[in-house]
Scaffold this motif. Structure first.
Motif, short mmCIF file in Angstrom:
data_model
loop_
_atom_site.label_atom_id
_atom_site.label_comp_id
_atom_site.label_asym_id
_atom_site.label_seq_id
_atom_site.Cartn_x
_atom_site.Cartn_y
_atom_site.Cartn_z
N LEU A 51 0.82 -1.21 0.00
CA LEU A 51 0.00 0.00 0.00
C LEU A 51 0.86 1.27 0.00
O LEU A 51 0.42 2.33 -0.43
CB LEU A 51 -0.92 0.00 1.23
CG LEU A 51 -1.93 -1.15 1.24
CD1 LEU A 51 -2.73 -1.16 2.53
CD2 LEU A 51 -2.87 -1.04 0.04
N GLY A 52 2.09 1.14 0.45
CA GLY A 52 2.97 2.30 0.51
C GLY A 52 3.33 2.84 -0.86
O GLY A 52 3.69 4.01 -1.01
N ASN A 53 3.21 1.99 -1.88
CA ASN A 53 3.62 2.39 -3.22
C ASN A 53 2.46 2.77 -4.12
O ASN A 53 2.65 2.94 -5.32
CB ASN A 53 4.42 1.25 -3.87
CG ASN A 53 5.79 1.13 -3.24
OD1 ASN A 53 6.35 2.14 -2.78
ND2 ASN A 53 6.33 -0.08 -3.19
N VAL A 54 1.27 2.84 -3.55
CA VAL A 54 0.11 3.17 -4.36
C VAL A 54 -0.08 4.69 -4.39
O VAL A 54 -0.23 5.33 -3.36
CB VAL A 54 -1.16 2.51 -3.80
CG1 VAL A 54 -2.37 2.88 -4.65
CG2 VAL A 54 -0.99 1.00 -3.75
N ALA A 55 -0.07 5.23 -5.59
CA ALA A 55 -0.28 6.67 -5.74
C ALA A 55 -1.71 7.02 -5.35
O ALA A 55 -2.65 6.35 -5.76
CB ALA A 55 -0.02 7.09 -7.17
N GLY A 56 -1.88 8.02 -4.55
CA GLY A 56 -3.22 8.40 -4.11
C GLY A 56 -3.52 7.89 -2.71
O GLY A 56 -4.49 8.28 -2.09
N LEU A 57 -2.64 7.01 -2.25
CA LEU A 57 -2.79 6.49 -0.89
C LEU A 57 -1.61 6.94 -0.04
O LEU A 57 -0.52 7.17 -0.55
CB LEU A 57 -2.81 4.96 -0.90
CG LEU A 57 -4.09 4.24 -1.31
CD1 LEU A 57 -3.93 2.74 -1.09
CD2 LEU A 57 -5.26 4.77 -0.52
#
Lengths: 123, 123
Positions: B28-34
């Motif tokens: 989840l750390g690499n998801v743009a927008g999160l």
DNA sequence: CTCTGTCCTGGCCACCCGGGCAGTTTCGCA
DNA sequence: TGCGAAACTGCCCGGGTGGCCAGGACAGAG
């Protein structure tokens, strides 16, 4: 290293706000290693978000309705509930009717499911 | 178009299993927008996962029984389940009977409650 | 005092549910 | 190849369920 055989993580969503749910679903749906769970499927983790404003908190259930609801969740029939509470079957059906109405349910099973989902009762 | 006014969604993690928490954090750390929330920070949503030890193995339910069970949990009647699955009401009742037997339940409401308690289904 | 809400009770009725019976096909596994 | 498990369908029936009608008792608010 080992990007080998780690299975996908199943995620389910429990989001009050439809807009937020949409954005999260779109975002999470494209993450490799993650998969959104289908309804009824058991997820490894759940994403929850409660809108603090849109919280009816506990729905306005009377004490008697809570009594009936608890016994319903135990799978008790109207007759058993009546005996348990010392009231007539007709009265039980009356309360069940109110419960279906307040919980926006179509039947007792739906009512218990809804109540559990909204935290009114504990399974 | 307008990636302008969509702020990042703050996610917090509440995962018992450290390994799962690690994997989710990495994913989840690499998801743009999160963005993962810092401790104490107010998150828009929380990812929760129960302790994996607290799952006493699934009872041996067939695929069809799981289908029926999921619809039962939605409050569907036998007739609605039949239509939904494209089978006859009689067959639905057959599966429901097996479900009541395997889940040691006295009725469909009890069956759904038991299944939810044992983690067979997710409400 | 009236009004409102909760709780309780009765009867009636169409429909649903659960369980019994018996039967078919299909599929995987020994 | 045979056998059992799973899935599917049919009919019958007693009892449960949900929706509707009606009523009464009792406490608290206006």
């Amino acid at each position: 290293m080992s990007e080998d055989k780690l299975p996908e993580i199943l995620l389910s969503l429990e989001i009050d706000d439809p807009a937020l749910a949409d954005r999260l679903a779109a975002l999470l749906g494209n993450v490799a290693g993650l998969r959104l769970a289908a309804p009824g499927e058991r997820a490894a983790a759940t994403v929850v978000a409660r809108d603090p404003r849109a919280r009816p908190e506990d729905i306005a259930l009377t004490q008697r309705e809570l009594d009936v609801l608890a016994l319903m969740a135990e799978g008790a029939s109207n007759k058993m509930i009546a005996r348990q509470l010392g009231i007539s079957v007709h009265t039980v059906k009356f309360h069940v009717g109110s419960l279906l109405d307040k919980l926006d349910a179509t039947g007792r099973t739906d009512a218990v499911a809804h109540a559990a989902r909204r935290g009114v009762i504990e399974l």
